[in-house]
Motif scaffolding. Structure first.
Motif: not given
Length: 894
Positions: A32-42, A58-71, A95-96
């Motif tokens: 897992v490449d964990l960034g401030s805003e994005w995350m990549k998984v291999a 991810n589920e959107m067929s993207k190779r990087k995903s937003p590193a976000l959580v929401a409630f 974020s961040f």
């Protein structure tokens, strides 16, 4: 360079795409490449049919995903789902999170305010920052929020690999300090991830760079320059090769060592975006006038920041870019344009700051520009043309190197490290790796009566010291004391850290041990040993402590056994003489008695008995006594205590369970909705439904479909999964029999026809057996014909009954029953057809045998009248052999 590698290399085993065929395996590990805003998984997976190392989409067929959580509305949203509501509910999307762990409350508050993030921050008992979510009550720590992001990442890996994935390597920026690294591992534990190791981002990029190259003919220095969303670093890496023996032959093994790394933890792509945000905010305020400030609206700023990202990306490839934000504030749209020249002017002070990490690496390493083989660019912000120009001008290069994928180099390199550390992945190319500590560390001691000649503030680990190692420090002391670990004051502190000290311990038990042995003859000052480990994740720990006490005692040991008075006297004198000297022994020695061979033959038994003489020697004993180590670290540097960790674990598990139920509910709701629409369409469009159902049955079913559909869009909006399941089963109980009959209306005649065709063919098969396989037993053939007759009679009987039965009723027999009976008969025929042809019996011709009579051989027509048995022949042969052996033996003796 052979000695350079000895004892310190991590042997990385990876894939040779051209010459290696992977062994089938169900094991999989991830990175897992964990960034401030994005995350990549291999994922590294040797499952057949999959690429061994690949990026998980991810589920959107993207190779990087937003590193976000929401409630929002009582639901938890992660990554893409959270990104979908970020512009509308910026105060509910977090974020961040990576940059919040291990940081004091004030640092996090300043960070969020500078980024126009309107979070409800709460200072927890550690002095760290937590976030109160939209219910106004629940507060989550940064570790918990990060655990949610990591859990999502590992779910992508499992979905991609189609096998469970629990082991992972996680990348971190080089400036992460001890607290951040510990907190990140704890967050991964909350997510149920087994962290094989943390890896510095530059080490991951270096692995990816060096894995497919050959350095046997030329070593090289490479600078990896990475500007991401929130930080920038430059790392100098030395690649080389050494010779090693493998399977009896000499092979060349690649290796690399990180020589130095420097950074600016507060400079990244987001700083450029913020310059654009400020520019457009001023422009919008000017357009509105009346003292309006768009910055005071978190929602408006979230919209503006989102569009600015796209504008900056456009400027990387074009000389000008537009920006358009609908209903930015008070339903007022905002539209504007900006040139690349203006953008570069807004960021004019950032370009020189961007060069500082490279300058510092060159300065501290002593490497000259002409010794640099390549400057590899990684990180999304390095795509900015002006940054590339500034680097080229400083380095004196016409072009920079971009052999690596700017976004995926780190995560792919980290996956290679994960493959090497995993027990279940075995691949076949080697690359040695040495990474070093980004910080130096000091050991501070404090306690009563510490000996004045002891240095209580020592450099424990210098900067760029290799990882991983174990070490210990020993010093003279006999009282309980305090120990602390701190960053080297000659270097800089991690971002947000205000104190050099990051860990404190009480060492207890030394005073008690000293008192216990004080009455013994202590031969040297008591020592305390502290045992440390510096893990491959870059985490320094005090693992254990012990006291070392040496005492000397006089003990009696057997000296010598003697048999004469003179010898006894001599030995006694020697013993006395020895006892006056100081003899120190680490272990007891056994003294052997000298053997006396001059005892007279007329000596009595008592004189012959040995006389045991003892002597006193000074024996030294060493005691190692474990000491109790109590961690006293407080403040933001403290990871979640055990009770808070368990509480967080339970809360996350409850959320996971709730999310699983939510997914199940959504799936059942979709299934119910899909069933209603598909069945209604079948009833309306398929006229054959009328052949298998009455009008009343269809009307009743249609009414029930409408009833459930109405409930689905009214009261069913907030229904539970079980309610959707019950209604779906209710509809299927009505509809399934109708469509089963409809299916059988066509399938049953086809199955019957297939059975009749096979019965017809069976007669030819039996005829062929009679002609070409006459050895098949007749009873087996009769069995086959009997089974065929039974099937024929059963089929005729059922078809006759079916003709008399209404198509609106349950069928008398089904196509499945017909197929099963035909398959059973086919299996019987196949087994009979496989009966092998028996082998012909071969009669052996009679053997010619010789009968000896009075040493004369008589024959009659080539055969003996009285054949000799095989046993007799064997015995004769043995006798002859024995006779021959006897003759030869006699000859040899002569």
């Amino acid at each position: 360079m052979r000695t350079f590698a000895a004892g310190v290399w991590i042997v990385l085993v990876i894939i040779s795409m051209l010459s290696f065929f992977p062994t089938p395996s169900q094991s999989a590990v991830s990175s897992v490449d964990l960034g401030s805003e994005w995350m990549k998984v291999a994922v590294v997976n040797l499952k057949p049919g999959q690429i061994p190392i690949s990026i998980a989409i991810n589920e959107m067929s993207k190779r990087k995903s937003p590193a976000l959580v929401a409630f929002h509305g009582g639901d938890r949203l992660v990554s893409e789902e959270a990104a979908g509501i970020a512009a509308r509910y910026p105060d509910k999307v977090y974020s961040f999170v990576r940059d919040m762990i291990g940081k004091p409350y004030k640092y996090v508050k300043d960070l969020t305010e500078s980024l126009y993030l309107s979070y409800d921050l709460v200072e927890d008992s550690r002095g760290a920052a937590g976030i109160r979510i939209d219910d106004g009550v629940t507060v989550y720590s940064a570790e918990e929020l990060l655990a949610m992001v990591l859990s999502y990442g590992i779910s992508l890996a499992e979905s991609h690999a189609r096998v469970p994935v629990k082991d992972a390597v996680i990348s971190v920026p080089p400036f992460f300090g001890q607290t951040e690294r510990r907190a990140l591992i704890q967050a991964a534990q909350l997510a149920g991830i087994n962290v094989l190791s943390l890896i510095n981002e530059h080490a991951g990029a270096a692995l990816q760079y060096g894995i497919d190259k050959d350095f046997s003919n030329e070593s090289r220095h490479v600078i990896f320059y990475d500007m991401g969303s929130s930080s920038t670093y430059a790392a100098l890496v030395y690649f080389s090769a050494y010779s090693a023996k493998e399977s009896g032959r000499t092979v060349s093994v690649n290796q690399f060592q990180v020589k130095d790394v420097r950074w600016d933890a507060k400079l990244g792509g987001q700083d450029m975006e913020l310059r654009l945000v400020e520019h457009f905010a001023d422009e919008f305020n000017k357009q509105l006038g009346s003292g309006v400030d768009v910055r005071k609206s978190p929602k408006a700023m979230a919209k503006l920041k989102k569009q600015v990202k796209r504008t900056k990306e456009i400027l990387s490839a074009n000389t000008a870019a537009p920006i358009s934000v609908e209903s930015l504030l008070d339903d007022i749209d905002f539209r504007s344009t900006i040139s690349r020249e203006k953008f570069e002017e807004l960021c004019s002070d950032l370009w020189e700051r961007a060069l500082v990490p490279v300058k510092e690496v060159l300065k501290h390493s002593g490497i000259k520009l002409n010794e640099i083989y390549a400057v590899e660019l990684i990180g999304g912000a390095t795509r900015v043309p002006k940054l590339q120009v500034k680097l080229q001008e400083f380095l004196g290069r016409s072009d920079l190197d971009r052999h690596l994928d700017a976004d995926e180099a780190t995560v792919l390199g980290a996956s290679l490290h994960a493959a090497n550390l995993s027990d279940g992945i075995k691949l076949n190319r080697k690359l040695g790796m040495i990474d070093g500590s980004s910080y130096g560390f000091l050991l501070d001691l404090d306690g009563p009566e510490l000996l004045k000649d002891e240095n209580t503030d020592t450099l424990l680990i210098p900067r760029m010291k290799k990882m991983a190692i174990k070490l210990f420090r020993s010093f003279k002391h006999d009282k309980d004391f305090e120990a602390s670990l701190s960053y080297d004051k000659a270097g800089e502190l991690p971002p947000g850290v205000s104190s050099y000290k990051f860990a404190e311990y009480s060492i207890v038990g030394l005073s008690e041990a000293s008192e216990k042995y004080s009455t013994r003859n202590i031969s040297s000052p008591i020592k305390a040993n502290l045992h440390f480990s510096f893990s491959r994740s870059g985490i320094l720990s005090l693992d254990r402590a012990d006291a070392v006490i040496e005492i000397s005692e006089w003990v009696e040991v057997p000296k010598k056994n003697t048999t004469t008075e003179n010898n006894s006297t001599t030995n006694f004198d020697a013993s006395s003489e020895t006892s006056t000297d100081t003899i120190s022994q680490d272990s007891t020695e056994t003294l052997e008695a000298a053997e006396d061979n001059n005892i007279p033959s007329n000596s009595t038994e008592s004189e012959k008995d040995a006389i045991i003489v003892t002597e006193k020697i000074l024996k030294k004993k060493t005691f190692r006594i474990p000491l109790k180590v109590v961690e006293k670290t407080i403040g933001p540097g403290l990871i979640l205590p055990k009770d808070l960790f368990l509480e967080a674990k339970m809360r996350l598990e409850a959320l996971d369970k709730k999310d699983a139920e939510k997914r199940r509910t959504a799936e059942l709701k979709n299934s119910l909705e899909e069933y209603i629409y598909s069945i209604r369409e079948k009833i309306e469009d398929n006229v054959e439904v009328e052949k298998v159902s009455s009008e009343e049955e269809r009307r009743s079913f249609t009414d029930k479909l409408s009833e459930v559909q109405e409930w689905l869009y009214t009261d069913g909006e907030d229904a539970s999964a079980n309610e959707f399941k019950e209604r779906l089963e209710l509809l299927k109980a009505i509809g399934d029999p109708i469509f089963f009959r409809l299916n059988e209306l066509n399938a049953r005649p086809v199955a019957c026809q297939h059975a009749r065709v096979y019965l017809s063919e069976l007669q030819k098969i039996v005829s062929n057996w009679e002609t070409n396989k006459p050895w098949i037993p007749k009873d087996k053939v009769e069995e086959v014909l009997s089974e065929a007759e039974k099937l024929k009679n059963w089929l005729e009987e059922k078809e006759e009954l079916q003709k008399k039965t209404s198509a609106f009723l349950t069928p008398i027999f089904t196509s499945e029953e017909v197929n099963q009976k035909v398959n059973k008969l086919q299996d019987k025929v196949a087994s009979v057809n496989r009966i092998p042809k028996p082998k012909p019996k071969i009669e052996k011709p009679p053997k010619e045998e010789t009968v000896s009579q009075d040493n004369n051989t008589s024959t009659s027509d080539g055969t003996s009248d009285e054949p000799t048995s095989e046993t007799e022949q064997t015995n004769d042969s043995v006798d002859a052999s024995n006779s021959k052996t006897d003759e030869e033996s006699a000859h040899d003796e002569l």
